[in-house]
Enzyme design. Sequence first.
Site, PDB file in Angstrom:
ATOM      1  NE  ARG A 202       2.397   9.092  -0.337  1.00 36.04           N
ATOM      2  CZ  ARG A 202       2.690   9.126  -1.643  1.00 36.04           C
ATOM      3  NH1 ARG A 202       3.771   8.504  -2.064  1.00 36.04           N
ATOM      4  NH2 ARG A 202       1.921   9.767  -2.488  1.00 36.04           N
TER       5      ARG A 202
ATOM      6  CG  ASP B  37       2.173   4.503  -7.907  1.00 40.89           C
ATOM      7  OD1 ASP B  37       1.945   5.195  -8.925  1.00 40.89           O
ATOM      8  OD2 ASP B  37       3.097   4.753  -7.122  1.00 40.89           O
TER       9      ASP B  37
END
EC number: 2.3.3.9
Length: 528
Positions: A162, A436
Amino acid sequence: MIYKKPDYSLSQISVTDSPLHLGEAFEKLFTKNALDFVAQLIITFEDRIDQLHWGRLKRKVDIHLNGTLPHFSDRTPSWKIATLPGRLQNRRIDLGDVSPANTTHLTKALNANVQGVQVDFDDGHCPTWNNQIVGLYNVYQAVRGELYNVPKLDKLPILMFRPRAWNMTDHNVTIRGKKAPAPLVDFGLLMYHNAKIVYEHNCGPYFYLSKVENSVEAKLWNDIFVWSQRRLNLPYGTIKACVLIENILSAFEMDEILYELRDHSLGLNCGIWDYAASIICKLGHNPKFLLPDRNKYVNVDKHFLKQYMLLVIKTCHARGAPATCGMSALLNENSTVVEQVKLAKKKEIEMGADGFLVYDDTLVPYLNELWNKCCKHPNQTNKQIDVNISESDLLEIPSGGVTLTGLKHNVEVAILFIYNWLIGNGHFIYKGCVEDSATAEISRLQVWQWITHQVLIQDTVQIVDKAFIEQLTTDFLKNQNNNLMEQAANLFVEIVTMRYAPDYITTYLNDHIIFQQLHSKSALKAKL
């Protein structure tokens, strides 16, 4: 397709050298040939990347000045994505938020009984130069069977790379005097060093693509894939990518996004907190789109989120693509948490999802058991979703207000995220959950929106305003004895009291002078 070789020289590339203890990794990663590949990649596509950013700005202006809302386009005729390789037929469980710079966490994830590991340079990762080098080198070693206590590549879960998204700039790499687009630095180095090896072992290269806003951006990624495959002598269609539908604009172009990537598609993924945050970011200046307390009133059972998830599954299955759901952020602290996670994930399976992500690897055995009970096949792509979802379904904001508890939680999560980012962490554990950038985004944008619209806190006469937010941050800091935490709190107040909210908190922090100064002390500039 014919590509013209760009006119450039290595003398036009500047890369920040690494601290001495990372010298070996730096030398292996930033070779002349690797830089040649990355430089040509960026120069080939930099004009279209500029167009992407101007296009985003134009769309934002249109929404703000003209009140234009997103809408569906007519679907293209019948088609399917290209057949997926065998290992991608089963996409049941990926581990998420696995920063490759955290060697211990990465090693643990690569030993887990899951189908994939999200090797995350984006939401769960802080891109300091040290972290970038360590993360890229850990991948380099893992792919070659050189990472300590990690099995050989054939025995690993699939590495789902990613890269950073289009909102991020790499301040340590410049091409022709301009700072480089961060996603192409990540993508280019991951491809150059690892693509052929993972291809030869029938396990990649595969990617997660985040923060894609429309089909034009999907086509850009597709063209980048085609160019890269030709440059590295990989067969057309080798790269496969799963697009995260985490933006309200992309939700109206799911079919078109799949179409543009049809020969390289690995389906679509849901991410509810980023998605909910994007509604505020794009439309939140309008009180009609005032989102209530997320902890009390925003969840996947609410109409707008349930319809969004069903649309992802419906769109994917109509095109033969897997549809995966978001990450369970809860930590396995007791049997109650296990049952809570199982119940939530069972709902997703019953909706027709082909997989989902989880953070805590100790939850994996329970979820593998759940999958075996609920689904006898590797995927559910043959399950067609017979629902009609309208534009208004996706824009139906749930009713509810703001609670003091929810406001305090948003303040705490956002401040702690900023603090962790400043010290080089992309995610952290708080109150039994992993937090996050996704939860930081929804937290700070909700506070910004509540201040902007002067919302009244339920069961009180208190309005959410700057003075009250400053009071809450002061209260929070009483339990902290840390100068950097105080700086994080000041940055938080700065962000949530802006007249116009920054599109991404990570962009704002990545470009901020405080972050730049904290992580440039040991760096030396080198011309390559």
